[in-house]
Design a protein around this motif. Structure first.
Motif, short mmCIF file in Angstrom:
data_model
loop_
_atom_site.label_atom_id
_atom_site.label_comp_id
_atom_site.label_asym_id
_atom_site.label_seq_id
_atom_site.Cartn_x
_atom_site.Cartn_y
_atom_site.Cartn_z
N GLY A 5 -5.73 -2.08 -8.16
CA GLY A 5 -4.37 -2.41 -7.75
C GLY A 5 -3.73 -1.30 -6.93
N VAL A 6 -4.00 -0.07 -7.29
CA VAL A 6 -3.48 1.07 -6.54
C VAL A 6 -4.09 1.09 -5.15
N ARG A 7 -5.39 0.85 -5.07
CA ARG A 7 -6.05 0.84 -3.76
C ARG A 7 -5.57 -0.33 -2.90
N ARG A 8 -5.27 -1.47 -3.54
CA ARG A 8 -4.75 -2.64 -2.81
C ARG A 8 -3.36 -2.32 -2.25
N ARG A 9 -2.51 -1.69 -3.04
CA ARG A 9 -1.17 -1.31 -2.56
C ARG A 9 -1.27 -0.27 -1.45
N LEU A 10 -2.19 0.68 -1.61
CA LEU A 10 -2.39 1.68 -0.57
C LEU A 10 -2.89 1.02 0.72
N GLY A 11 -3.76 0.03 0.60
CA GLY A 11 -4.23 -0.71 1.76
C GLY A 11 -3.09 -1.43 2.47
N LEU A 37 11.56 4.90 7.76
CA LEU A 37 12.15 3.99 6.78
C LEU A 37 11.74 2.55 7.05
N GLY A 38 11.73 2.13 8.31
CA GLY A 38 11.31 0.77 8.67
C GLY A 38 9.86 0.50 8.32
N THR A 39 8.99 1.47 8.60
CA THR A 39 7.58 1.33 8.27
C THR A 39 7.37 1.31 6.77
N LEU A 40 8.08 2.19 6.06
CA LEU A 40 7.98 2.23 4.61
C LEU A 40 8.48 0.94 3.98
N LEU A 41 9.58 0.41 4.50
CA LEU A 41 10.11 -0.86 4.00
C LEU A 41 9.11 -1.99 4.20
N ALA A 42 8.49 -2.04 5.39
CA ALA A 42 7.48 -3.06 5.65
C ALA A 42 6.30 -2.92 4.71
N ILE A 46 5.12 -5.69 1.84
CA ILE A 46 3.75 -6.23 1.84
C ILE A 46 3.06 -5.90 0.53
N ALA A 47 3.19 -4.66 0.07
CA ALA A 47 2.54 -4.27 -1.19
C ALA A 47 3.08 -5.08 -2.36
N ALA A 48 4.39 -5.28 -2.43
CA ALA A 48 4.98 -6.04 -3.55
C ALA A 48 4.55 -7.49 -3.52
N LEU A 49 4.58 -8.11 -2.35
CA LEU A 49 4.22 -9.53 -2.28
C LEU A 49 2.73 -9.76 -2.48
N THR A 50 1.90 -8.84 -2.01
CA THR A 50 0.46 -9.02 -2.24
C THR A 50 0.09 -8.76 -3.69
N GLN A 51 0.89 -7.98 -4.42
CA GLN A 51 0.66 -7.80 -5.85
C GLN A 51 1.14 -9.02 -6.64
N LEU A 52 2.26 -9.60 -6.23
CA LEU A 52 2.77 -10.79 -6.93
C LEU A 52 1.83 -11.98 -6.77
N ILE A 53 1.35 -12.17 -5.56
CA ILE A 53 0.43 -13.28 -5.27
C ILE A 53 -0.86 -12.64 -4.78
N GLY A 73 -6.09 -14.62 2.46
CA GLY A 73 -5.25 -13.43 2.53
C GLY A 73 -4.63 -13.24 3.90
N PHE A 74 -5.36 -13.61 4.94
CA PHE A 74 -4.83 -13.52 6.30
C PHE A 74 -3.62 -14.43 6.46
N VAL A 75 -3.71 -15.64 5.93
CA VAL A 75 -2.57 -16.56 5.98
C VAL A 75 -1.39 -15.97 5.22
N GLN A 76 -1.67 -15.42 4.04
CA GLN A 76 -0.61 -14.80 3.25
C GLN A 76 0.05 -13.65 4.02
N ASP A 77 -0.76 -12.79 4.62
CA ASP A 77 -0.21 -11.65 5.35
C ASP A 77 0.56 -12.09 6.60
N ALA A 78 0.09 -13.15 7.26
CA ALA A 78 0.83 -13.66 8.42
C ALA A 78 2.21 -14.16 7.99
N LEU A 79 2.27 -14.84 6.86
CA LEU A 79 3.57 -15.30 6.37
C LEU A 79 4.47 -14.12 5.98
#
Length: 131
Positions: A5-11, A37-42, A46-53, A73-79
């Motif tokens: 999970g840590v590596r997924r969030r880091l990714g 700040l904008g990059t960190l927010l993005a 992404i990290a929060a939503l990919t962990q939730l789903i 996952g590509f569809v999820q990330d595009a959304l």
């Protein structure tokens, strides 16, 4: 591995940072602190939503299931990037222009998530013990 999970969030953070740095359709407004700040927010969104789903393997899998995970996952990330383009316009920190940019950012993000989540992971198979 327990740290997948840590590596997924880091990714996700790496994917957002690389996308923001290399894609000309993603512009960060303001000075250096606002761009960070904008990059960190993005990355955090992404990290929060990919962990939730969570869409992806928890261990190394053969190529066909890995491609299926990658496509979903590509569809999820595009959304998620589509959501970020809307949030960026609302906050004024980041602008994502065009559907092509969203798709390329999703491809970069999913590639970094899969690469870092499977980095160092080993397939665990239990060998039957013969008595």
């Amino acid at each position: 591995m327990t740290d997948i999970g840590v590596r997924r969030r880091l990714g996700a953070l790496v994917g957002a940072a690389v996308s923001g740095a290399v894609l000309p359709g993603i512009t960060l407004e303001g000075d250096t602190a606002d761009a960070v700040l904008g990059t960190l927010l993005a990355g955090l969104v992404i990290a929060a939503l990919t962990q939730l789903i969570h869409i992806g393997p928890s261990e190394p899998v053969p190529a066909v299931p890995l491609l299926a995970f990658a496509a979903a996952g590509f569809v999820q990330d595009a959304l998620i990037w589509w959501l970020l383009s809307w949030l960026g316009e609302e906050t004024g920190l980041m602008h994502v222009s065009g559907f092509g940019t969203i798709l390329l950012a999703a491809l970069i993000t999913r590639t970094s998530i899969l690469a870092l989540s499977l980095l160092g992971a080993r397939r665990t198979t239990e060998d039957p013990v013969a008595d």
